[in-house]
Design an enzyme around this catalytic site. Sequence first.
Site, PDB file in Angstrom:
ATOM      1  CB  THR A   1      -0.949   0.015   1.222  1.00  0.00           C
ATOM      2  OG1 THR A   1      -0.204  -0.340   2.388  1.00  0.00           O
ATOM      3  CG2 THR A   1      -2.073  -1.002   1.046  1.00  0.00           C
TER       4      THR A   1
ATOM      5  CB  ILE B   1      11.325  14.604  -2.333  1.00  0.00           C
ATOM      6  CG1 ILE B   1      11.101  13.128  -2.716  1.00  0.00           C
ATOM      7  CG2 ILE B   1      10.135  15.455  -2.771  1.00  0.00           C
ATOM      8  CD1 ILE B   1       9.865  12.497  -2.092  1.00  0.00           C
TER       9      ILE B   1
ATOM     10  CG  HIS C   1      38.774   9.319 -25.278  1.00  0.00           C
ATOM     11  ND1 HIS C   1      38.984   9.965 -24.082  1.00  0.00           N
ATOM     12  CD2 HIS C   1      39.155  10.203 -26.247  1.00  0.00           C
ATOM     13  CE1 HIS C   1      39.496  11.174 -24.324  1.00  0.00           C
ATOM     14  NE2 HIS C   1      39.601  11.323 -25.625  1.00  0.00           N
TER      15      HIS C   1
HETATM   16  C1  LIG Z   1      37.435  13.295 -36.764  1.00  0.00           C
HETATM   17  C2  LIG Z   1      37.841  12.176 -35.857  1.00  0.00           C
HETATM   18  C3  LIG Z   1      37.047  11.853 -34.772  1.00  0.00           C
HETATM   19  C4  LIG Z   1      37.419  10.816 -33.909  1.00  0.00           C
HETATM   20  N1  LIG Z   1      36.615  10.535 -32.830  1.00  0.00           N
HETATM   21  C5  LIG Z   1      36.975   9.539 -32.001  1.00  0.00           C
HETATM   22  C6  LIG Z   1      36.194   9.249 -30.846  1.00  0.00           C
HETATM   23  O1  LIG Z   1      35.197   9.908 -30.557  1.00  0.00           O
HETATM   24  N2  LIG Z   1      36.564   8.238 -30.043  1.00  0.00           N
HETATM   25  C7  LIG Z   1      37.673   7.486 -30.312  1.00  0.00           C
HETATM   26  O2  LIG Z   1      37.949   6.560 -29.547  1.00  0.00           O
HETATM   27  N3  LIG Z   1      38.454   7.735 -31.382  1.00  0.00           N
HETATM   28  C8  LIG Z   1      38.121   8.744 -32.241  1.00  0.00           C
HETATM   29  N4  LIG Z   1      38.926   9.023 -33.309  1.00  0.00           N
HETATM   30  C9  LIG Z   1      40.101   8.179 -33.527  1.00  0.00           C
HETATM   31  C10 LIG Z   1      41.261   8.602 -32.635  1.00  0.00           C
HETATM   32  O3  LIG Z   1      41.550   9.958 -32.852  1.00  0.00           O
HETATM   33  C11 LIG Z   1      42.472   7.757 -32.953  1.00  0.00           C
HETATM   34  O4  LIG Z   1      42.138   6.398 -32.817  1.00  0.00           O
HETATM   35  C12 LIG Z   1      43.632   8.055 -32.015  1.00  0.00           C
HETATM   36  O5  LIG Z   1      43.985   9.393 -32.115  1.00  0.00           O
HETATM   37  C13 LIG Z   1      44.809   7.154 -32.357  1.00  0.00           C
HETATM   38  O6  LIG Z   1      45.872   7.450 -31.510  1.00  0.00           O
HETATM   39  P1  LIG Z   1      47.368   7.202 -31.988  1.00  0.00           P
HETATM   40  O7  LIG Z   1      48.211   7.539 -30.822  1.00  0.00           O
HETATM   41  O8  LIG Z   1      47.507   5.888 -32.597  1.00  0.00           O
HETATM   42  O9  LIG Z   1      47.607   8.256 -33.181  1.00  0.00           O
HETATM   43  P2  LIG Z   1      47.466   9.812 -33.259  1.00  0.00           P
HETATM   44  O10 LIG Z   1      46.500  10.343 -32.295  1.00  0.00           O
HETATM   45  O11 LIG Z   1      47.231  10.105 -34.700  1.00  0.00           O
HETATM   46  O12 LIG Z   1      48.865  10.348 -32.790  1.00  0.00           O
HETATM   47  C14 LIG Z   1      50.010  10.160 -33.551  1.00  0.00           C
HETATM   48  C15 LIG Z   1      50.962  11.280 -33.212  1.00  0.00           C
HETATM   49  O13 LIG Z   1      52.210  10.987 -33.780  1.00  0.00           O
HETATM   50  C16 LIG Z   1      52.766  12.183 -34.300  1.00  0.00           C
HETATM   51  N5  LIG Z   1      53.740  11.793 -35.324  1.00  0.00           N
HETATM   52  C17 LIG Z   1      53.490  11.118 -36.463  1.00  0.00           C
HETATM   53  N6  LIG Z   1      54.639  10.902 -37.113  1.00  0.00           N
HETATM   54  C18 LIG Z   1      55.632  11.458 -36.380  1.00  0.00           C
HETATM   55  C19 LIG Z   1      57.023  11.565 -36.537  1.00  0.00           C
HETATM   56  N7  LIG Z   1      57.633  11.049 -37.580  1.00  0.00           N
HETATM   57  N8  LIG Z   1      57.722  12.196 -35.574  1.00  0.00           N
HETATM   58  C20 LIG Z   1      57.099  12.729 -34.496  1.00  0.00           C
HETATM   59  N9  LIG Z   1      55.785  12.647 -34.309  1.00  0.00           N
HETATM   60  C21 LIG Z   1      55.068  12.028 -35.248  1.00  0.00           C
HETATM   61  C22 LIG Z   1      51.583  12.935 -34.823  1.00  0.00           C
HETATM   62  O14 LIG Z   1      51.861  14.304 -34.925  1.00  0.00           O
HETATM   63  C23 LIG Z   1      50.528  12.602 -33.780  1.00  0.00           C
HETATM   64  O15 LIG Z   1      50.489  13.575 -32.775  1.00  0.00           O
HETATM   65  C24 LIG Z   1      38.592  10.074 -34.164  1.00  0.00           C
HETATM   66  C25 LIG Z   1      39.397  10.410 -35.247  1.00  0.00           C
HETATM   67  C26 LIG Z   1      39.042  11.458 -36.081  1.00  0.00           C
HETATM   68  C27 LIG Z   1      39.930  11.802 -37.214  1.00  0.00           C
HETATM   69  C1  LIG Z   2       7.983  13.201  -5.392  1.00  0.00           C
HETATM   70  C2  LIG Z   2       8.557  11.815  -5.388  1.00  0.00           C
HETATM   71  C3  LIG Z   2       9.595  11.501  -6.247  1.00  0.00           C
HETATM   72  C4  LIG Z   2      10.107  10.224  -6.261  1.00  0.00           C
HETATM   73  N1  LIG Z   2      11.123   9.938  -7.134  1.00  0.00           N
HETATM   74  C5  LIG Z   2      11.646   8.691  -7.163  1.00  0.00           C
HETATM   75  C6  LIG Z   2      12.658   8.358  -8.078  1.00  0.00           C
HETATM   76  O1  LIG Z   2      13.090   9.163  -8.905  1.00  0.00           O
HETATM   77  N2  LIG Z   2      13.161   7.107  -8.068  1.00  0.00           N
HETATM   78  C7  LIG Z   2      12.712   6.176  -7.187  1.00  0.00           C
HETATM   79  O2  LIG Z   2      13.207   5.062  -7.221  1.00  0.00           O
HETATM   80  N3  LIG Z   2      11.731   6.440  -6.317  1.00  0.00           N
HETATM   81  C8  LIG Z   2      11.185   7.681  -6.283  1.00  0.00           C
HETATM   82  N4  LIG Z   2      10.180   7.952  -5.412  1.00  0.00           N
HETATM   83  C9  LIG Z   2       9.738   6.893  -4.507  1.00  0.00           C
HETATM   84  C10 LIG Z   2       8.789   5.931  -5.195  1.00  0.00           C
HETATM   85  O3  LIG Z   2       7.734   6.648  -5.756  1.00  0.00           O
HETATM   86  C11 LIG Z   2       8.308   4.892  -4.209  1.00  0.00           C
HETATM   87  O4  LIG Z   2       9.419   4.259  -3.630  1.00  0.00           O
HETATM   88  C12 LIG Z   2       7.447   3.822  -4.863  1.00  0.00           C
HETATM   89  O5  LIG Z   2       6.352   4.408  -5.489  1.00  0.00           O
HETATM   90  C13 LIG Z   2       7.005   2.800  -3.825  1.00  0.00           C
HETATM   91  O6  LIG Z   2       6.209   1.844  -4.422  1.00  0.00           O
HETATM   92  P1  LIG Z   2       5.108   1.073  -3.595  1.00  0.00           P
HETATM   93  O7  LIG Z   2       4.520   0.092  -4.527  1.00  0.00           O
HETATM   94  O8  LIG Z   2       5.653   0.603  -2.333  1.00  0.00           O
HETATM   95  O9  LIG Z   2       4.040   2.189  -3.191  1.00  0.00           O
HETATM   96  P2  LIG Z   2       3.172   3.198  -4.030  1.00  0.00           P
HETATM   97  O10 LIG Z   2       3.808   3.522  -5.316  1.00  0.00           O
HETATM   98  O11 LIG Z   2       2.856   4.304  -3.109  1.00  0.00           O
HETATM   99  O12 LIG Z   2       1.877   2.383  -4.396  1.00  0.00           O
HETATM  100  C14 LIG Z   2       0.936   2.005  -3.441  1.00  0.00           C
HETATM  101  C15 LIG Z   2      -0.384   1.886  -4.126  1.00  0.00           C
HETATM  102  O13 LIG Z   2      -1.286   1.285  -3.263  1.00  0.00           O
HETATM  103  C16 LIG Z   2      -2.538   1.914  -3.381  1.00  0.00           C
HETATM  104  N5  LIG Z   2      -3.271   1.684  -2.138  1.00  0.00           N
HETATM  105  C17 LIG Z   2      -2.933   2.108  -0.894  1.00  0.00           C
HETATM  106  N6  LIG Z   2      -3.830   1.661  -0.007  1.00  0.00           N
HETATM  107  C18 LIG Z   2      -4.735   0.953  -0.694  1.00  0.00           C
HETATM  108  C19 LIG Z   2      -5.897   0.233  -0.324  1.00  0.00           C
HETATM  109  N7  LIG Z   2      -6.282   0.178   0.941  1.00  0.00           N
HETATM  110  N8  LIG Z   2      -6.588  -0.362  -1.267  1.00  0.00           N
HETATM  111  C20 LIG Z   2      -6.224  -0.306  -2.557  1.00  0.00           C
HETATM  112  N9  LIG Z   2      -5.132   0.357  -2.973  1.00  0.00           N
HETATM  113  C21 LIG Z   2      -4.391   0.967  -2.040  1.00  0.00           C
HETATM  114  C22 LIG Z   2      -2.204   3.352  -3.637  1.00  0.00           C
HETATM  115  O14 LIG Z   2      -3.261   4.010  -4.290  1.00  0.00           O
HETATM  116  C23 LIG Z   2      -0.978   3.212  -4.513  1.00  0.00           C
HETATM  117  O15 LIG Z   2      -1.310   3.213  -5.885  1.00  0.00           O
HETATM  118  C24 LIG Z   2       9.609   9.227  -5.399  1.00  0.00           C
HETATM  119  C25 LIG Z   2       8.548   9.538  -4.544  1.00  0.00           C
HETATM  120  C26 LIG Z   2       8.018  10.804  -4.546  1.00  0.00           C
HETATM  121  C27 LIG Z   2       6.875  11.112  -3.651  1.00  0.00           C
END
Ligand SMILES: Cc1cc2nc3c(=O)[nH]c(=O)nc-3n(C[C@H](O)[C@H](O)[C@H](O)COP(=O)(O)OP(=O)(O)OC[C@H]3O[C@@H](n4cnc5c(N)ncnc54)[C@H](O)[C@@H]3O)c2cc1C
Ligand SMILES: Cc1cc2nc3c(=O)[nH]c(=O)nc-3n(C[C@H](O)[C@H](O)[C@H](O)COP(=O)(O)OP(=O)(O)OC[C@H]3O[C@@H](n4cnc5c(N)ncnc54)[C@H](O)[C@@H]3O)c2cc1C
EC number: 1.8.1.4
Lengths: 459, 459, 68
Positions: free
Chosen positions: B141, B182, B436
Amino acid sequence: MSESGGTFDLVILGAGSGGYAAAIRASELGMSVALIEKDKLGGTCLHYGCIPTKALLHAGEVADTVRESEKFGVRAAFDSIDMAGVHKYKDKVVGGLHRGLTGLIKSHGITVVEGEGRLTAVDEVTVNGAVYKGANIVLATGSQARSIPGLELDGERIISSYEALRLDRIPKSAIILGGGVIGVEFASAWRSFGAEVTIVEGLPHLLPAEEESSSKLLERAFRKRGIKFELANPFESVKTTETGVSMTLANGKTVEGELLLVAVGRGPVSQGLGFEEVGIRMERGFVQVNENLHTGVGNIYAVGDLIPTLQLAHVGFAEGIFVAEYIAGLNPVNIDYDGVPRVTYSEPEVASVGITSKTAAERGIETTEFVYNLAGNGRSQILQTQGAVKVVAAKDGPVLGVHMVGSRVGELITEGQLIYNWEALPAEVAQLIHPHPTQSEALGEAHLALAGKPLHVHD
Amino acid sequence: MSESGGTFDLVILGAGSGGYAAAIRASELGMSVALIEKDKLGGTCLHYGCIPTKALLHAGEVADTVRESEKFGVRAAFDSIDMAGVHKYKDKVVGGLHRGLTGLIKSHGITVVEGEGRLTAVDEVTVNGAVYKGANIVLATGSQARSIPGLELDGERIISSYEALRLDRIPKSAIILGGGVIGVEFASAWRSFGAEVTIVEGLPHLLPAEEESSSKLLERAFRKRGIKFELANPFESVKTTETGVSMTLANGKTVEGELLLVAVGRGPVSQGLGFEEVGIRMERGFVQVNENLHTGVGNIYAVGDLIPTLQLAHVGFAEGIFVAEYIAGLNPVNIDYDGVPRVTYSEPEVASVGITSKTAAERGIETTEFVYNLAGNGRSQILQTQGAVKVVAAKDGPVLGVHMVGSRVGELITEGQLIYNWEALPAEVAQLIHPHPTQSEALGEAHLALAGKPLHVHD
Amino acid sequence: APPRPASPGRGTGTRTVVLAKPPVRKLAKDLGVDLRAVAPSGPDGIVTREDVRRHAEQSLPRTPAEPR
Ligand SMILES: Cc1cc2nc3c(=O)[nH]c(=O)nc-3n(C[C@H](O)[C@H](O)[C@H](O)COP(=O)(O)OP(=O)(O)OC[C@H]3O[C@@H](n4cnc5c(N)ncnc54)[C@H](O)[C@@H]3O)c2cc1C
Ligand SMILES: Cc1cc2nc3c(=O)[nH]c(=O)nc-3n(C[C@H](O)[C@H](O)[C@H](O)COP(=O)(O)OP(=O)(O)OC[C@H]3O[C@@H](n4cnc5c(N)ncnc54)[C@H](O)[C@@H]3O)c2cc1C
């Protein structure tokens, strides 16, 4: 900094995600480290990749929120995007993180060498004539945008992500060649800024590496947002016109735009750096390594985008850390690349970890799956986002893959990362009731359903 | 529906989170179920609690985003809050979820009985003269807002959350008595809507049940937002004035407001329902149960806010599911209440799972802790949010608690939920490099640091 | 394998022996099984779910009627 060369336990070429992570971990393990960088500490990710793109995308989210505020009972008027303001915000974020990283590298006592390095022997890198000898060497030169034959980037009309991130205006219309992560993210940001966008993708789906149902949900959402795309319709030719660019597709259709962003992938930075000369094996420019990231030559390792593993910053981090620990003799666990989470930060976001149902089938694994629609998820309704969580599990076995689409789901994938990597059973997740009302509950509900005890599941 | 009574495997009194979850799970397990509700399916959480409050908070987030859009390079003008529009949005979300739940209950073949029920024997509930016999009975409840001696709610000037959720205007100024979840959530929403808000809390901190450092971070953020609060300064007396309410505090200070929201806690709904008559033990109105949620009388169980466990919707879900499975003989695992995630959906959000460092100390557990400041987290910088992730672990042992403050961190706590409940070691989490750039990386960084291998950690 | 230079490091501190993946440890706890008493069959001497279940079957199964 150092300009006179020297001898180190570890010499790292390239200070991107892979290189600097290796440097930090190695220094923690007591090694002396030289970190050679020709541009900026942080590499692609911090300066030209992950961070600036996500800043643009967030500015886009803000713009969308303003435009749709009425539906939440907030009266407001959208005026315009102030591109100079967007860049200021973006550059401030990048600048702050860059300062932080610089301090971090310094506080670890890592020797930073500015300049272009070249492998001049199996244990040495030369920078501007100074020789850095390393008991161990890590190659981490990363990647750069590449194009396809017959498509020349001019940096003005036909550009890569590098120029796109610097654009001082919003293109009225843009063609994006490539429907992978980078293409999809720019499409999303530019659309939020008000541009007409058309993505051209040769394969049948956007984000073709993702679970097919995720791609379809993204396509549906993009269609609603007015983002156009041509799928399974490869590029044939392009010409610049008075007003922009005109592209002809394989089926004869033409697409026009003020500019063309080429996002067809990134190739390794490995030419002319002396790698082949010492006997390092390369394929399509990628340095080849074994499961311990060793090149097979001397004590030379390679990490990050330079090797043919997933091109992600956190893969670079993981590989950098792995190599440092391996060199230190710590016997670290090999990276399971299937277990690396992938996030596309478009609106809606797409996130996944583990394998797709298609891959499971190819590997001959019998699976059960459940798709939980975000329509049943209270918090998603509050955010007014659509999408789904799909969980793929081995029949009577652990979870193999988690695939999600929806606003903000990228933050939920680490739960999937633990589930996948720790080989949890659906029932083990189902026992832990998720907090209400969160989007993460959708993941909980999917596991409850897979465990045979669905809670809020509507047919 | 049924108005004629009958005999069921399970009769449930109250269809809130606890009651309806028990009903769904029991019906899945093959039981015949009668679910008795005097108001609306879904109970407090759906209609007067979790969902409507979060809708208000999201509308508040939208308003704040509009007001601050300039700093992301988006030019927009905030006009006003359209309270009717906010209610329309809120009611649409609630209505949609209510329709979904109603369909769900129906599709499970659960007999819904409309009306007020009363326990009339150890195995029966009577509703409007009709008798529902149950081989098992679940009391669910719930709870209702309560006040403190000397403080009468009038529903106009002195209100509970029930009226606050219906308010057709934004109060110019509001006093909120009680700095728990809350109170804090209403303070946040009203402030976003433009009100002057003062929270009065007798204990030394807002959210006094949280880790102290979380409370402090929230207080700092609230101060910046212009939310006032009086801590460790109990309420003494209140009087209504021409223009509103005037409250005198223990230290003599007076606080004025257009209205007073009393958010000092919720008490069980258990009076006059026949519980004591059949011998059920009650304390301060709460039904007493053993660890299997059994009342000690017949086959009567109790769940949700009616029993003295955490008053959270997902605790109700978990308890409802537990009881259904227990009755069905499934031998479910007892709920570890420490392992239940807690989220406060204010701006910034506060989330936690596991125990606080204070509790650990009280239990005599030696701990190590790490606080990761969101200043080092790229995505948080992009969102321009401040806060921290604190992880408490047993010395050389598993993670005991995760405590977070920051925008959107409520969605991150389920990762903590798995870590805590599965008793993972920091090193086991540290091995899994997070995607990353996400906010979830902050959690990863804290575990990396605790495992002795910090990555992006600035001193 | 490449030659590994001797670790110049100071190490990462204490390394707690891990007997099983986290969810399996939880399963063992729920079943009242002491992981250290279970014979591991997994790779690297890790205790699997099956090992835990097999071990649990030897002890008394709990029923709802019994007080826990
Ligand atoms: C647009 C874009 C978005 C990307 N987004 C993501 C992402 O969100 N998540 C993710 O995990 N990966 C992402 N990648 C891939 C990620 O960038 C590469 O996997 C990562 O950089 C590889 O690391 P690395 O050390 O092998 O090479 P690099 O980061 O290319 O580093 C090699 C370094 O060696 C240096 N270097 C090269 N030759 C020589 C040299 N002869 N002498 C001295 N220094 C030298 C360069 O200047 C460079 O700084 C993205 C790549 C691009 C292009
Ligand atoms: C503002 C607020 C925000 C919250 N946010 C979160 C959150 O983000 N995450 C989270 O995990 N928890 C949150 N909670 C807590 C969560 O709502 C409660 O833990 C959860 O609802 C408990 O579930 P329950 O089944 O025990 O009770 P309830 O959800 O209260 O359900 C009990 C039910 O029994 C019914 N009932 C009662 N007596 C009788 C009866 N005699 N005959 C028939 N029906 C009856 C009621 O009408 C009700 O529907 C929040 C609570 C509040 C108040």
